[in-house]
Design a protein around this motif. Structure first.
Motif, PDB file in Angstrom:
ATOM      1  N   ALA A 105     -20.193 -15.598  16.300  1.00  0.00           N
ATOM      2  CA  ALA A 105     -21.636 -14.979  16.071  1.00  0.00           C
ATOM      3  C   ALA A 105     -21.989 -13.731  16.846  1.00  0.00           C
ATOM      4  N   LEU A 106     -21.727 -14.147  18.000  1.00  0.00           N
ATOM      5  CA  LEU A 106     -21.804 -12.870  19.258  1.00  0.00           C
ATOM      6  C   LEU A 106     -20.888 -11.865  18.865  1.00  0.00           C
ATOM      7  N   ALA A 107     -19.721 -12.158  18.582  1.00  0.00           N
ATOM      8  CA  ALA A 107     -18.656 -11.141  18.277  1.00  0.00           C
ATOM      9  C   ALA A 107     -19.032 -10.259  17.348  1.00  0.00           C
ATOM     10  N   ALA A 108     -19.489 -11.171  16.453  1.00  0.00           N
ATOM     11  CA  ALA A 108     -19.827 -10.284  14.942  1.00  0.00           C
ATOM     12  C   ALA A 108     -21.083  -9.248  15.395  1.00  0.00           C
ATOM     13  N   TYR A 109     -21.891  -9.814  16.033  1.00  0.00           N
ATOM     14  CA  TYR A 109     -23.118  -8.802  16.326  1.00  0.00           C
ATOM     15  C   TYR A 109     -22.793  -7.712  17.132  1.00  0.00           C
TER      16      TYR A 109
END
Lengths: 367, 272
Positions: free
Chosen positions: B122-126
Motif C-alpha cells: 500500500a505504501l509503495a502504491a501511494y
C-alpha cells in the motif's frame, strides 16, 4: 661435570691461574676490574625429577616417542587424505581437502618440534656451562706471520716492480666498470611528459568500463554514477558489422589504464558549484572526474550521492565533486582533475578536451 | 473480386456480412479498450488511499504530509522528498526495515521490519502514485537463471567493491556512514538498491537487466562458496588478518618460547 667452582661461583681469573683445567687461553680473557657488587654466581645445580626417578625418566621417554609416532601417523594421514578426499568436499563450511591436509601436516610438524623440545628439557644432559667470549684480535705471532706471508707474495709476484703489468691490470679493471654503467641506459628512456598525458582528447567517447558501451546522458539519473573509460580501450563494431580492434592493447593498454579511468556522476544542477571556467564542463548535471586519487594514486569510486563526497579508502582523502573536486579532508593536496564533457552528433557522451592537468599523485617535475 | 461479387445475391450473404461485422467490431474493441479493468482500478485507488493513511501516520513526520520532504534551515532535510522515488525505493527501504528509522542518524541500518507485506504494498502504491519512478521488480527481473557469474564479477569489482568490499562484506564511508554487507540480502533488494540508490549509494539503474542479474548471481556464488582458504575473518582484508597474525600468531609463539625457556620442575635438595 660442573665448570663452576665448588662454591657455585663463576671461575675468576685467579682461579684459572691456579691451575683450572678448563683449557682456556689465558691471554684471551679480559682483565676484569674489581666487581663493585659481589657476583652471586650460578645457583646451585638441582637435578630434574627425570634425573633421579627412573620411572619418570621412562615416562618422559615414552612421551617423546609418542609425539614422534603421532607425527609419523599424521604424515601418513596426510597422504591418505590427499588421495581419498574429493576436492569439492565441504566440511563445516571449509574445503575438506585443504582443511585435512593443513591440519595433518601442521600437527605432524608441531609434534616433531614439541617432541624434540621435550626430549631436550626432560632427558638430555642438564648441566650449567660458562663459556667466555675471547678477544677479537689475533695473537702477535699470528699477525706477524700473516704480514710476512703478504710481503713475500708482493715480492714474488713483482707487483711493485713490474709496473707495466700492474698498470695494465688496473686499467682493464677500471674499463670493466663501463659495461655496468652502460647497462643503466636500459632503465630509460626517461618518461618525458608521459605522466602528464592521458589518452583523453577532444572527441573520445566516454564508455562504460567492462562493457565498453557508449553512454547517453539520459541513462544516468540524478544520484547515478558510472565507472567509465575511454572508448579507445575497447573494440568497437564498424558500420558494416566488422570488429574494429581497440586502439590500445597489451602492455600499452595496461600503462594507459593506470591513468585514464574516470567516474561520471550526475547531481541536481542546482547542487553544483562549477569552478571558474568550468561552467560548461558538465551535461545536465553530469560531471566527469579522474578516478585516480591525487594523493598516492588509488583508484577511487566511493561516491556518496547525497553528500557528493568522493572518499578514498586508502588514506581517507575526501573530495567534493559538486565543487570542482575540492579537497575536503585528508592528505591529498590537489583537487580531483575534471574532464570537460560534450555530446556527439549521435547523442553519446564524449570528452570535450583532455585533462588540463596531470592526473594522479604529485611527482617531482610536476611543479 | 469478381468471384466475390457474383455471390453477393446469395441467400446467406447477409448473414456472413453481419457475422464479419461483429467479429471486426469485437476485435477492435478488445484491442483498444483501456488496459486496466474497471474493477482493478478501483482496487488500486483503494490501495493508494490505504497507503496514504499509513504514510500520514508513520512517515509524514519526516517526509512531510504529501511526501514532499521537510527541509531544515541549514539546507539539509529531516527526510528527503519521496516524489518520483518509485515503488522500488519504498519496497527496499521498508521491507529491509531501514524505514521507518528508529531515530535521526547518519545511517538508516537494516533491522526488523515494521510493516507487513500488504502495508508495504500500500505504501509503495501511494508513493508510486505521486510521480513515475522505478517499479518493484518482478521475480524474472532478478532471476539468476543463465546469468554469467564471471561477467557479474567483473561488474561487481568495477562498480561495487569500492564501497561494499571485494567479498561484499561492506565497508566504512565518511562521517560514520557505512556501506552495508551484502551477504544474506535478498536478490530483490539488491536489484532495487541498484535501481534506486538508497541513502548514499549512487544509482546504478544504467546497468542493463542482464548486468544486474549477473551481479546478483556473482554475489550468490560468493555466499555459496566454501572457505577454501580457511577462516575468512569476515573477509575484511589485511586489517583483521594482520590483527590475528600479530596478536594470535605471535602470541602463541611467545607462549611457546616461554615454555621452552622455562627451567622446568626440579627434584629438590634431598636428591643431591
Amino acid at each position: 661435570m660442573t665448570s663452576h667452582g665448588p662454591d657455585g661461583h663463576l671461575p675468576q681469573r685467579s682461579a684459572v691461574t691456579d691451575g683450572d683445567t678448563t683449557g682456556q687461553d689465558l691471554s684471551l680473557l679480559p682483565d676484569r676490574p674489581a666487581e663493585p657488587v659481589s657476583d652471586p654466581g650460578i645457583p646451585p645445580h638441582e637435578p630434574r625429577p627425570t634425573d633421579v626417578d627412573p620411572v619418570l625418566e621412562r615416562r618422559a621417554e615414552r612421551q617423546v616417542a609418542m609425539l614422534f609416532a603421532s607425527a609419523a601417523l599424521l604424515a601418513l594421514a596426510f597422504c591418505v587424505a590427499y588421495f581419498t578426499i574429493d576436492e569439492s568436499d565441504i566440511f563445516l563450511g571449509y574445503g575438506a581437502l585443504n582443511l585435512a591436509l593443513g591440519l595433518t601436516l601442521g600437527f605432524a610438524l608441531l609434534f616433531i618440534g614439541v617432541g624434540a623440545i621435550q626430549w631436550a628439557r626432560k632427558l638430555m644432559a642438564d648441566h650449567e656451562l660458562v663459556e667466555y667470549r675471547h678477544g677479537a684480535a689475533s695473537t702477535a705471532a699470528d699477525r706477524a706471520e700473516s704480514i710476512a706471508a703478504f710481503q713475500a707474495g708482493a715480492e714474488e709476484s713483482g707487483f711493485g716492480r713490474r709496473t707495466l703489468v700492474r698498470n695494465s691490470l688496473l686499467g682493464s679493471l677500471a674499463v670493466l666498470g663501463l659495461p655496468a654503467v652502460v647497462l643503466l641506459r636500459d632503465l630509460g628512456p626517461l618518461p618525458g611528459d608521459a605522466f602528464a598525458r592521458t589518452v583523453w582528447k577532444k572527441g573520445v567517447r566516454v564508455v562504460k568500463d567492462v562493457s565498453g558501451e557508449p553512454i547517453r546522458p539520459e541513462e544516468l539519473s540524478v544520484g547515478g554514477q558510472i565507472n567509465a573509460a575511454p572508448a579507445s580501450f575497447f573494440e568497437t563494431e564498424g558500420p558494416d558489422g566488422t570488429v574494429i580492434p581497440a586502439e590500445y592493447e597489451g602492455h600499452q593498454l595496461q600503462i594507459e589504464k593506470t591513468k585514464a579511468p574516470v567516474i561520471l556522476v550526475r547531481m541536481a544542477p542546482d547542487d553544483i558549484t562549477p569552478g571558474p571556467g568550468r561552467e560548461d564542463w558538465g551535461i545536465d548535471g553530469i560531471l566527469c572526474y579522474s578516478k585516480i586519487c591525487t594523493h598516492v594514486g588509488c583508484p577511487i569510486s566511493l561516491w556518496e550521492q547525497q553528500t557528493h563526497q568522493l572518499l578514498c579508502p586508502c588514506h581517507q582523502s575526501t573530495f567534493d565533486l559538486a565543487d570542482s573536486g575540492r579537497v575536503l579532508f585528508g592528505p591529498a593536496a590537489r583537487p580531483m582533475p575534471q574532464l570537460p564533457l560534450d555530446v556527439d552528433e549521435e547523442g553519446y557522451l564524449i570528452a570535450a578536451d583532455g585533462f588540463n592537468e596531470p592526473v594522479g599523485p604529485s611527482y617531482w617535475e610536476r611543479g | 473480386m469478381k468471384k466475390l461479387s457474383t455471390h453477393r445475391r446469395h441467400p446467406l450473404a447477409g448473414l456472413v456480412v453481419v457475422l464479419l461485422g461483429l467479429v471486426v467490431a469485437g476485435g477492435l474493441y478488445a484491442a483498444v479498450r483501456p488496459a486496466a479493468a474497471e474493477g482493478s482500478q478501483a482496487g488500486d485507488q483503494e490501495l493508494i488511499a490505504e497507503g496514504r493513511r499509513l504514510f500520514v501516520v508513520g512517515c509524514s513526520s519526516c517526509h512531510g504530509l504529501n511526501a514532499e520532504g521537510i527541509e531544515t534551515k541549514s539546507g539539509g532535510n529531516n527526510g528527503p522528498s519521496l516524489i518520483g522515488v518509485g515503488a522500488a525505493a519504498v519496497d527496499f527501504q521498508v521491507d529491509t526495515g531501514r524505514m521507518p528509522m528508529a531515530r535521526p542518524d547518519v545511517q538508516a541500518p537494516r533491522k526488523e521490519k515494521v510493516y507487513n507485506d500488504d502495508e508495504i504494498a500500500a505504501l509503495a502504491a501511494y508513493v508510486a502514485s505521486l510521480a513515475p519512478g522505478p517499479a518493484i521488480p518482478a521475480p524474472e527481473d532478478y532471476s539468476t537463471e543463465g546469468a554469467s557469474v564471471v561477467r557479474g564479477g567483473e561488474f561487481f569489482r568495477t562498480n561495487c567493491t569500492a564501497c561494499h568490499n571485494f567479498a561484499g562484506a561492506g565497508g566504512a564511508l565518511a562521517d560514520g556512514r557505512y556501506a552495508p554487507p551484502l551477504r544474506g540480502v535478498e536478490p530483490k533488494h539488491i536489484y532495487e538498491a541498484m535501481e534506486t540508490g538508497p541513502q548514499q549509494m549512487p544509482v546504478f539503474s544504467w546497468l542493463d537487466e542482464q548486468d544486474k542479474r549477473d551481479i546478483i548471481a556473482y554475489l550468490q556464488r560468493l555466499e555459496e562458496q566454501p572457505a577454501y582458504g580457511g577462516p575468512s575473518l569476515g573477509s575484511r582484508g589485511p586489517v583483521t588478518e594482520g590483527l590475528w597474525g600479530w596478536v594470535g600468531g605471535v602470541g602463541i609463539l611467545v607462549l611457546a618460547a616461554v615454555w621452552i625457556a622455562n627451567n622446568g620442575a626440579r627434584a629438590g635438595k634431598k636428591h643431591q
